[in-house]
Design an enzyme around this catalytic site. Structure first.
Site, short mmCIF file in Angstrom:
data_model
loop_
_atom_site.label_atom_id
_atom_site.label_comp_id
_atom_site.label_asym_id
_atom_site.label_seq_id
_atom_site.Cartn_x
_atom_site.Cartn_y
_atom_site.Cartn_z
CG HIS A 116 -5.13 0.86 -4.07
ND1 HIS A 116 -4.53 0.55 -2.86
CD2 HIS A 116 -6.04 -0.12 -4.29
CE1 HIS A 116 -5.07 -0.57 -2.37
NE2 HIS A 116 -5.99 -0.99 -3.22
CE LYS A 128 -7.66 -1.65 4.95
NZ LYS A 128 -7.89 -1.77 3.51
CG HIS A 156 -5.73 -9.30 1.08
ND1 HIS A 156 -5.90 -9.81 -0.18
CD2 HIS A 156 -5.66 -7.96 0.92
CE1 HIS A 156 -5.95 -8.83 -1.06
NE2 HIS A 156 -5.80 -7.70 -0.42
CE1 TYR A 162 -6.38 -7.58 -7.07
CE2 TYR A 162 -6.15 -8.61 -4.93
CZ TYR A 162 -6.02 -7.51 -5.75
OH TYR A 162 -5.52 -6.35 -5.24
NE ARG A 175 -3.48 -2.34 2.73
CZ ARG A 175 -3.18 -3.52 3.27
NH1 ARG A 175 -2.01 -3.72 3.82
NH2 ARG A 175 -4.08 -4.50 3.28
NE ARG A 201 -3.20 -3.79 -1.39
CZ ARG A 201 -2.56 -4.53 -0.50
NH1 ARG A 201 -1.24 -4.52 -0.47
NH2 ARG A 201 -3.22 -5.28 0.36
#
Length: 193
Positions: free
Chosen positions: A138, A77, A164, A174, A39, A141
């Site tokens: 972004h 995050k 994740h 994805y 990120r 990524r």
């Protein structure tokens, strides 16, 4: 529905884009984002102390955010966002060379003192110059995740690399990029007869 709107660059598009970047700082930033899936807040928080140059491992352990017109460092995050990413050797060498060119740089200092708007402007300028579609920062990524899928890496590995919280997030985002294996299943079942 979010995954239906994913925009990303293929490896060929990225190579066409990066060929035109002559600023060493921007070049290493784009390389990091494309080849690690970081990120951009994680990338902006990087120091050379976060990189084990012998083993080629980057430790993600902080995130730079803007609060009340000031940049601060905070924890990433999620818990899974704290992770280790193995880097290709060329990227380790590029990071070492880049850090050596920074005047008065100390390994505990952040390597990139740009802001999001400067990075966005450079990305837009270079995309136009290179003749590739315009994407957001972004989306680099997403480009990394797409590249790993194309290289047949497992959703679990990709989830770990991207930080994740679980593999479901990776598959929801994805999953449509994974090639359909239905024909392969039917062919293998046919061989059993």
């Amino acid at each position: 529905t979010k995954s239906d709107r994913l925009v990303f660059w293929t490896l060929e598009e990225y190579k066409q884009f990066i060929r035109n970047e002559h600023n060493p700082a921007y070049k290493i930033i784009f390389e990091l984002l494309f080849y690690t899936g970081l990120r951009f807040g994680e990338m902006f928080a990087l120091t050379m102390n976060d990189i084990d140059t012998e083993k080629g491992i980057l430790s993600v352990n902080k995130n730079r955010v803007r609060v009340n017109h000031k940049y601060i460092l905070q924890t990433p995050k999620t818990k899974k966002s704290i992770r280790k990413i193995t880097l290709p050797r060329f990227l380790v060498n590029d990071l070492i060379n880049y850090s050596k060119k920074l005047y008065g740089y100390r390994p505990e200092q952040e390597m990139f003192l740009y802001d999001n708007s400067a990075l966005k402007a450079e990305l837009d300028r270079l995309a136009k110059l290179s003749g590739v579609k315009r994407i957001r920062i972004h989306d680099l990524r997403h480009s990394h995740a797409s590249l790993l899928i194309h290289l047949n890496f497992s959703p679990t590995l990709i989830a770990d690399r991207l930080g994740h919280e679980n593999v479901t997030t990776t598959l929801n985002t994805y999953g449509h990029l994974y090639p359909s294996k239905q024909n392969e299943v039917a062919e293998k079942l046919e061989l059993l007869q």
